[in-house]
Design a protein around this motif. Structure first.
Motif, PDB file in Angstrom:
ATOM      1  N   ILE A 131      31.110  32.067  37.416  1.00  0.00           N
ATOM      2  CA  ILE A 131      30.632  33.263  38.117  1.00  0.00           C
ATOM      3  C   ILE A 131      31.310  33.383  39.475  1.00  0.00           C
ATOM      4  CG2 ILE A 131      28.620  34.342  39.197  1.00  0.00           C
ATOM      5  CD1 ILE A 131      26.937  33.177  36.879  1.00  0.00           C
ATOM      6  N   ALA A 132      31.444  32.253  40.165  1.00  0.00           N
ATOM      7  CA  ALA A 132      32.122  32.263  41.464  1.00  0.00           C
ATOM      8  C   ALA A 132      33.571  32.717  41.313  1.00  0.00           C
ATOM      9  CB  ALA A 132      32.065  30.876  42.091  1.00  0.00           C
ATOM     10  N   HIS A 133      34.221  32.272  40.250  1.00  0.00           N
ATOM     11  CA  HIS A 133      35.605  32.684  39.986  1.00  0.00           C
ATOM     12  C   HIS A 133      35.679  34.186  39.735  1.00  0.00           C
ATOM     13  CE1 HIS A 133      39.708  32.608  38.525  1.00  0.00           C
ATOM     14  NE2 HIS A 133      39.318  33.176  37.394  1.00  0.00           N
ATOM     15  N   PHE A 134      34.704  34.711  39.003  1.00  0.00           N
ATOM     16  CA  PHE A 134      34.689  36.139  38.714  1.00  0.00           C
ATOM     17  C   PHE A 134      34.561  36.955  40.001  1.00  0.00           C
ATOM     18  CE2 PHE A 134      32.292  40.047  37.618  1.00  0.00           C
ATOM     19  CZ  PHE A 134      33.226  40.633  36.790  1.00  0.00           C
ATOM     20  N   PHE A 135      33.684  36.521  40.893  1.00  0.00           N
ATOM     21  CA  PHE A 135      33.517  37.245  42.154  1.00  0.00           C
ATOM     22  C   PHE A 135      34.751  37.106  43.043  1.00  0.00           C
ATOM     23  CE2 PHE A 135      29.115  37.749  41.007  1.00  0.00           C
ATOM     24  CZ  PHE A 135      28.773  38.935  41.629  1.00  0.00           C
ATOM     25  N   SER A 136      35.410  35.971  42.972  1.00  0.00           N
ATOM     26  CA  SER A 136      36.654  35.803  43.719  1.00  0.00           C
ATOM     27  C   SER A 136      37.703  36.779  43.213  1.00  0.00           C
ATOM     28  CB  SER A 136      37.158  34.364  43.568  1.00  0.00           C
ATOM     29  OG  SER A 136      38.409  34.206  44.184  1.00  0.00           O
ATOM     30  N   ARG A 137      37.715  36.972  41.908  1.00  0.00           N
ATOM     31  CA  ARG A 137      38.661  37.913  41.301  1.00  0.00           C
ATOM     32  C   ARG A 137      38.345  39.340  41.725  1.00  0.00           C
ATOM     33  NH1 ARG A 137      40.368  37.554  34.921  1.00  0.00           N
ATOM     34  NH2 ARG A 137      41.764  39.334  34.879  1.00  0.00           N
ATOM     35  N   ILE A 138      37.061  39.686  41.766  1.00  0.00           N
ATOM     36  CA  ILE A 138      36.656  41.015  42.212  1.00  0.00           C
ATOM     37  C   ILE A 138      37.102  41.238  43.651  1.00  0.00           C
ATOM     38  CG2 ILE A 138      34.647  42.380  42.936  1.00  0.00           C
ATOM     39  CD1 ILE A 138      33.248  41.560  40.414  1.00  0.00           C
ATOM     40  N   CYS A 139      36.910  40.221  44.480  1.00  0.00           N
ATOM     41  CA  CYS A 139      37.297  40.327  45.889  1.00  0.00           C
ATOM     42  C   CYS A 139      38.788  40.634  46.019  1.00  0.00           C
ATOM     43  CB  CYS A 139      36.946  39.036  46.628  1.00  0.00           C
ATOM     44  SG  CYS A 139      37.152  39.147  48.413  1.00  0.00           S
ATOM     45  N   LYS A 140      39.604  39.945  45.238  1.00  0.00           N
ATOM     46  CA  LYS A 140      41.054  40.178  45.305  1.00  0.00           C
ATOM     47  C   LYS A 140      41.405  41.585  44.833  1.00  0.00           C
ATOM     48  CE  LYS A 140      42.345  35.316  44.715  1.00  0.00           C
ATOM     49  NZ  LYS A 140      42.939  34.315  43.803  1.00  0.00           N
ATOM     50  N   GLU A 141      40.720  42.053  43.778  1.00  0.00           N
ATOM     51  CA  GLU A 141      40.973  43.405  43.266  1.00  0.00           C
ATOM     52  C   GLU A 141      40.633  44.448  44.320  1.00  0.00           C
ATOM     53  OE1 GLU A 141      38.699  43.849  39.738  1.00  0.00           O
ATOM     54  OE2 GLU A 141      39.899  42.435  38.570  1.00  0.00           O
ATOM     55  N   ILE A 142      39.504  44.261  44.991  1.00  0.00           N
ATOM     56  CA  ILE A 142      39.077  45.219  46.014  1.00  0.00           C
ATOM     57  C   ILE A 142      40.056  45.222  47.182  1.00  0.00           C
ATOM     58  CG2 ILE A 142      37.283  45.719  47.713  1.00  0.00           C
ATOM     59  CD1 ILE A 142      35.227  44.717  45.695  1.00  0.00           C
ATOM     60  N   GLU A 143      40.499  44.033  47.572  1.00  0.00           N
ATOM     61  CA  GLU A 143      41.442  43.942  48.694  1.00  0.00           C
ATOM     62  C   GLU A 143      42.773  44.629  48.371  1.00  0.00           C
ATOM     63  OE1 GLU A 143      41.785  39.813  49.591  1.00  0.00           O
ATOM     64  OE2 GLU A 143      39.813  39.675  50.535  1.00  0.00           O
ATOM     65  N   CYS A 144      43.135  44.630  47.093  1.00  0.00           N
ATOM     66  CA  CYS A 144      44.391  45.275  46.671  1.00  0.00           C
ATOM     67  C   CYS A 144      44.228  46.780  46.439  1.00  0.00           C
ATOM     68  CB  CYS A 144      44.913  44.614  45.395  1.00  0.00           C
ATOM     69  SG  CYS A 144      45.468  42.913  45.612  1.00  0.00           S
ATOM     70  N   ASP A 145      42.987  47.259  46.472  1.00  0.00           N
ATOM     71  CA  ASP A 145      42.716  48.671  46.242  1.00  0.00           C
ATOM     72  C   ASP A 145      42.931  49.440  47.543  1.00  0.00           C
ATOM     73  OD1 ASP A 145      41.839  51.134  45.398  1.00  0.00           O
ATOM     74  OD2 ASP A 145      39.717  50.562  45.259  1.00  0.00           O
ATOM     75  N   GLU A 146      44.189  49.719  47.841  1.00  0.00           N
ATOM     76  CA  GLU A 146      44.547  50.292  49.142  1.00  0.00           C
ATOM     77  C   GLU A 146      44.061  51.723  49.332  1.00  0.00           C
ATOM     78  OE1 GLU A 146      48.746  49.843  49.493  1.00  0.00           O
ATOM     79  OE2 GLU A 146      48.647  47.656  49.736  1.00  0.00           O
ATOM     80  N   ILE A 147      43.810  52.449  48.235  1.00  0.00           N
ATOM     81  CA  ILE A 147      43.374  53.840  48.384  1.00  0.00           C
ATOM     82  C   ILE A 147      41.867  54.005  48.168  1.00  0.00           C
ATOM     83  CG2 ILE A 147      45.631  54.746  47.734  1.00  0.00           C
ATOM     84  CD1 ILE A 147      44.504  55.375  44.981  1.00  0.00           C
ATOM     85  N   GLY A 148      41.161  52.890  47.961  1.00  0.00           N
ATOM     86  CA  GLY A 148      39.710  52.956  47.839  1.00  0.00           C
ATOM     87  C   GLY A 148      39.216  53.671  46.603  1.00  0.00           C
ATOM     88  N   ARG A 149      39.763  53.314  45.443  1.00  0.00           N
ATOM     89  CA  ARG A 149      39.343  53.979  44.202  1.00  0.00           C
ATOM     90  C   ARG A 149      37.975  53.535  43.730  1.00  0.00           C
ATOM     91  NH1 ARG A 149      44.042  53.279  39.871  1.00  0.00           N
ATOM     92  NH2 ARG A 149      43.610  51.102  40.379  1.00  0.00           N
ATOM     93  N   GLY A 150      37.582  52.304  44.085  1.00  0.00           N
ATOM     94  CA  GLY A 150      36.310  51.793  43.592  1.00  0.00           C
ATOM     95  C   GLY A 150      36.389  51.456  42.110  1.00  0.00           C
ATOM     96  N   CYS A 151      35.269  51.580  41.420  1.00  0.00           N
ATOM     97  CA  CYS A 151      35.177  51.298  39.979  1.00  0.00           C
ATOM     98  C   CYS A 151      34.996  52.613  39.237  1.00  0.00           C
ATOM     99  CB  CYS A 151      33.980  50.375  39.714  1.00  0.00           C
ATOM    100  SG  CYS A 151      33.510  50.213  37.974  1.00  0.00           S
ATOM    101  N   LEU A 152      35.789  52.837  38.203  1.00  0.00           N
ATOM    102  CA  LEU A 152      35.723  54.093  37.464  1.00  0.00           C
ATOM    103  C   LEU A 152      34.333  54.327  36.875  1.00  0.00           C
ATOM    104  CD1 LEU A 152      37.077  56.617  36.326  1.00  0.00           C
ATOM    105  CD2 LEU A 152      37.882  55.225  34.392  1.00  0.00           C
ATOM    106  N   MET A 153      33.703  53.284  36.336  1.00  0.00           N
ATOM    107  CA  MET A 153      32.388  53.463  35.729  1.00  0.00           C
ATOM    108  C   MET A 153      31.334  53.795  36.781  1.00  0.00           C
ATOM    109  SD  MET A 153      32.085  50.770  32.570  1.00  0.00           S
ATOM    110  CE  MET A 153      32.530  49.270  33.459  1.00  0.00           C
ATOM    111  N   VAL A 154      31.331  53.066  37.884  1.00  0.00           N
ATOM    112  CA  VAL A 154      30.360  53.338  38.943  1.00  0.00           C
ATOM    113  C   VAL A 154      30.603  54.722  39.542  1.00  0.00           C
ATOM    114  CG1 VAL A 154      29.538  52.614  41.223  1.00  0.00           C
ATOM    115  CG2 VAL A 154      29.989  50.895  39.466  1.00  0.00           C
ATOM    116  N   ASN A 155      31.875  55.054  39.799  1.00  0.00           N
ATOM    117  CA  ASN A 155      32.201  56.378  40.332  1.00  0.00           C
ATOM    118  C   ASN A 155      31.683  57.485  39.419  1.00  0.00           C
ATOM    119  OD1 ASN A 155      33.622  54.970  42.260  1.00  0.00           O
ATOM    120  ND2 ASN A 155      35.651  55.580  41.542  1.00  0.00           N
TER     121      ASN A 155
END
Length: 197
Positions: free
Chosen positions: A84-108
């Motif tokens: 679970i910790a690895h999964f959240f670390s992966r999410i953190c990296k994805e968010i940091e790379c999201d330079e235009i602030g797209r967020g998550c398609l499903m949540v959006n």
């Protein structure tokens, strides 16, 4: 006899996804999709019936990728908590790379269409529930193996983790300092540490 589709369906879905993800469902026109996919309107309608039909398939494609990603993370470690910790670390990296602030398609999409389209709301809710269920199963496995306390409420803890993901994905659209993400994730993971004692 109808001619077979002469295009890569996966490629079309990926290109359409980028448009929907960037502009939202309502603001995306068929013309936008035609330009993005290089398909003629007739081919687009022939393959997907409508903009909505294409969008539903895009959601399925996006959601299944998300489910594959969490499944892979959960299988990478014998420790459910580490996974679970690895999964959240992966999410953190994805968010940091999201330079235009797209967020998550499903949540959006839920934020945009939940009150307008019950079918889309139900479809996305079912996918998000499946992601939450991965957390629940991992936490339950951790409880049975003695990795966390035997009286841990795994259902509530899984829901809290999902709430954290929702919050992170929505927050990412405002593009705050990455330090904020790591701090929030640190607090979420601290709840798992507290469950060990």
């Amino acid at each position: 006899m109808a001619r077979p589709a002469e295009f890569d369906r996966s490629e079309v879905l990926n290109k359409a996804m980028e448009v929907f993800w960037r502009t939202g469902y309502n603001a995306t026109s068929v013309t936008d999709l035609v330009h993005a996919t290089s398909l003629k309107p007739g081919s687009l309608y022939g393959a997907f019936n409508s903009k909505r039909g294409l969008f539903l398939e895009v959601i399925d494609n996006y959601a299944n990728r998300s489910l594959t990603r969490i499944s892979e993370c959960m299988e990478q470690s014998d420790s459910a908590i580490d996974a679970i910790a690895h999964f959240f670390s992966r999410i953190c990296k994805e968010i940091e790379c999201d330079e235009i602030g797209r967020g998550c398609l499903m949540v959006n999409t839920l934020l945009e269409l939940a009150t307008e389209d019950d079918d889309i709301r139900i479809k996305i809710t079912e996918y998000l529930n499946r992601i939450e269920h991965y957390f629940y199963l991992s936490l339950e496995n951790a409880r049975l193996q003695g990795e966390i306390k035997s009286d841990t409420d795994c259902d509530s803890l899984a829901k809290m983790l999902m709430t954290g993901i929702w919050g992170l994905r929505v927050m990412s659209t405002t593009r705050p300092d990455p330090v904020i993400y790591t701090g929030i994730i640190g607090h979420l993971l601290a709840s798992l540490e507290r469950a060990k004692y």
